[in-house]
Design a protein around this motif. Structure first.
Motif, short mmCIF file in Angstrom:
data_model
loop_
_atom_site.label_atom_id
_atom_site.label_comp_id
_atom_site.label_asym_id
_atom_site.label_seq_id
_atom_site.Cartn_x
_atom_site.Cartn_y
_atom_site.Cartn_z
N ASN A 156 -18.59 7.20 15.90
CA ASN A 156 -18.11 7.67 14.62
C ASN A 156 -17.06 6.76 13.94
OD1 ASN A 156 -19.44 10.03 14.67
ND2 ASN A 156 -17.66 11.26 15.06
N GLY A 157 -17.19 6.38 12.79
CA GLY A 157 -16.23 5.42 12.00
C GLY A 157 -16.76 4.01 12.48
N LEU A 217 -20.04 1.35 8.89
CA LEU A 217 -20.44 2.16 7.85
C LEU A 217 -20.29 1.30 6.65
CD1 LEU A 217 -18.65 5.48 8.61
CD2 LEU A 217 -21.15 4.78 9.09
N ASP A 218 -20.13 -0.02 6.82
CA ASP A 218 -20.56 -0.92 5.64
C ASP A 218 -21.89 -1.50 5.66
OD1 ASP A 218 -20.43 -2.42 8.07
OD2 ASP A 218 -19.14 -4.10 7.38
N LYS A 219 -22.96 -0.87 6.32
CA LYS A 219 -24.31 -1.14 6.43
C LYS A 219 -25.12 0.01 5.70
CE LYS A 219 -24.29 -4.03 10.47
NZ LYS A 219 -24.56 -5.33 9.75
N HIS A 262 -21.37 13.42 3.72
CA HIS A 262 -20.51 12.04 4.42
C HIS A 262 -21.67 11.11 4.65
CE1 HIS A 262 -16.60 13.90 4.60
NE2 HIS A 262 -16.82 14.57 5.44
N SER A 263 -22.60 11.35 5.32
CA SER A 263 -23.71 10.38 5.75
C SER A 263 -24.38 9.47 4.37
CB SER A 263 -24.85 11.01 6.54
OG SER A 263 -25.85 9.93 6.61
N ASN A 264 -24.74 10.41 3.54
CA ASN A 264 -25.23 9.85 2.29
C ASN A 264 -24.28 8.77 1.63
OD1 ASN A 264 -27.41 11.48 3.08
ND2 ASN A 264 -26.85 13.14 1.38
N PHE A 265 -22.81 9.25 1.49
CA PHE A 265 -21.90 8.31 0.97
C PHE A 265 -21.71 7.00 1.94
CE2 PHE A 265 -19.50 12.18 -1.11
CZ PHE A 265 -20.31 11.98 -2.33
N GLY A 312 -22.42 10.23 9.41
CA GLY A 312 -21.23 11.08 8.91
C GLY A 312 -20.11 10.75 9.94
N HIS A 313 -18.91 10.54 9.56
CA HIS A 313 -17.81 10.27 10.48
C HIS A 313 -17.05 11.14 11.14
CE1 HIS A 313 -16.46 10.47 6.31
NE2 HIS A 313 -15.22 11.16 6.94
#
Length: 426
Positions: A77-78, A81-83, A288-291, A319-320
């Motif tokens: 988690n967290g 998420l820049d990928k 969240h995941s889609n973003f 999602g985070h």
């Protein structure tokens, strides 16, 4: 007096339909054998001698339902998420899932996952694990012990992934069937689900085998659909004989032939949407995941207008957070951005977001997610006293404030099928 009847008093909030809250200040919920018998403002004389569980000014709402999450991904988690999706899978998802061949590692993570779901008031979940049968069994056993409800599926994957998480095709199918035989019918609340996780990482042979198991044992299915443009193109290259992503699943009996949850559904074709309607596919909306992975914005309003069932998924760890309150807010915000891009897609309301997190996802479990007659009494009790701004608010206003500004500390009790669920002690 029947020992099977319980009476609960408080401020009641639920949704029968997406467009409108049903609210009752100082109302009563009568529960018989774990199911809602009646919601009323005035308690009849018949129930006057029953013990009343009085929650005073607190709010009683249905338990939250998360219809898409990856149990092994809690430690991620967290992270990463820049990928985008496919590089993220290779760098983060697969290395983490490979660790679940180690039972001692799984024993550290899976109890925490269940405690976190309890903490956030998620009373029912639809869960993907890893390729490992033994640690999937551990998670199922822990869920049964916890009293929370879930569909749990060992994932199947035999191509196009890191070698540490690839399976032999025949072995994967055999291990999946062994798990089914061990747990089918064992629990009313925790059940197996077939999990051909994603077309590009499942060969036709494994999809065919899993489809046959779904039919043989009358089991539901979960997978990913049209999450990312690159994934959609990848499916087109691997399966040029099929018109689209969903048609590949459909070919192997994995697209609504049994109750089916498809996660994401961002880039669906008109043909896929028609099949989704006809086959009664459930959509797991994971905003969240889609973003986070820059996948896109799901056309939520289109699905709702077409009568396609939609629930919310945390989709950890793309999602985070496991917080359904946060996921509701993200779904509302995503719908607003979609509307800015295309005025044909009206934003969703707070009541619609709430519906998705309760009755919308709950439909996959049957009569779950509402306080209508005959529904399982899944509930969470909300103490929003610290959220007040000293102005009198309607119940609609109070629940909106909780969704946007509350957190797990406002959830003081949880119920599943009429049973109070204490914090799991593993």
């Amino acid at each position: 007096m029947s020992q099977n009847i319980k009476v609960y008093k408080g401020n009641i909030v639920f949704t029968k339909t997406p467009k409108q809250f049903t609210t009752l200040e100082n109302g009563y919920i009568i529960v018989e054998n774990g199911k809602v018998k009646e919601v009323t403002r005035n308690l009849s004389k018949h129930y006057k001698n029953y013990e009343i569980f009085d929650y005073d000014d607190k709010i009683i709402i249905p338990g939250f339902v998360d219809i898409h999450l990856h149990a092994p991904q809690l430690p991620n988690n967290g992270l990463g998420l820049d990928k985008e999706l496919l590089p993220w899978l290779e760098a983060y998802t697969y290395p983490e899932e490979a660790r679940y061949g180690n039972m001692e590692y799984a024993k550290k993570i899976y109890p925490k996952l269940i405690k976190d779901l309890w903490k956030y008031g998620v009373t029912r979940s639809v869960i993907m694990t890893s390729i490992h049968k033994e640690t999937t069994e551990l998670l199922i056993d822990l869920f049964i012990k916890s009293g929370l409800s879930a569909y749990i599926g060992k994932v199947n994957m035999d191509r196009n992934a890191n070698k540490e998480v690839l399976e032999d095709t025949k072995t994967s199918i055999k291990e999946t069937e062994k798990l089914i035989k061990k747990y089918i019918g064992k629990s009313e609340l925790v059940k197996p689900i077939l999990t051909p996780t994603l077309v590009p990482i499942c060969t036709p042979e494994i999809m065919k085998g899993i489809g046959q198991l779904a039919k043989k044992y009358d089991l539901p299915v979960q997978a990913h659909l049209s999450e990312n443009r690159t994934a959609v193109e990848w499916v087109r290259q691997l399966h040029p004989e099929q018109p689209d992503f969903g048609s590949v699943y459909n070919e192997y009996g994995l697209f609504g032939q049994q109750p089916t949850v498809m996660a994401h559904c961002i880039y669906t074709t008109d043909n896929e949407i028609k099949m989704m309607q006809e086959n009664k596919i459930y959509v797991a909306h994971c905003p969240h995941s889609n973003f986070n992975l820059a996948s896109g914005i799901m056309p939520l309003r289109k699905y709702l207008n077409l009568g396609i069932d939609v629930g919310l998924g945390s989709d950890i760890s793309a999602g985070h957070t496991l917080s359904m309150m946060s996921t509701i807010v993200s779904a509302i915000q995503a719908s607003k951005i979609k509307w800015v891009e295309d005025s044909n897609y009206d934003p969703i309301s707070v009541s619609e977001g709430f519906y998705l997190a309760t009755k919308g996802g709950g439909k996959f479990f049957g009569k779950v997610g509402s306080f209508e007659e005959g529904y399982d009494f899944d509930a969470i009790i909300i103490d929003d006293d610290n959220l007040y701004d000293f102005n009198k608010r309607t119940l609609e206003g109070r629940i909106e404030k909780f969704i946007y500004t509350g957190d797990d500390r406002n959830i003081v009790e949880r119920f599943v099928a009429g049973k109070k669920i204490e914090e799991p002690n593993f």
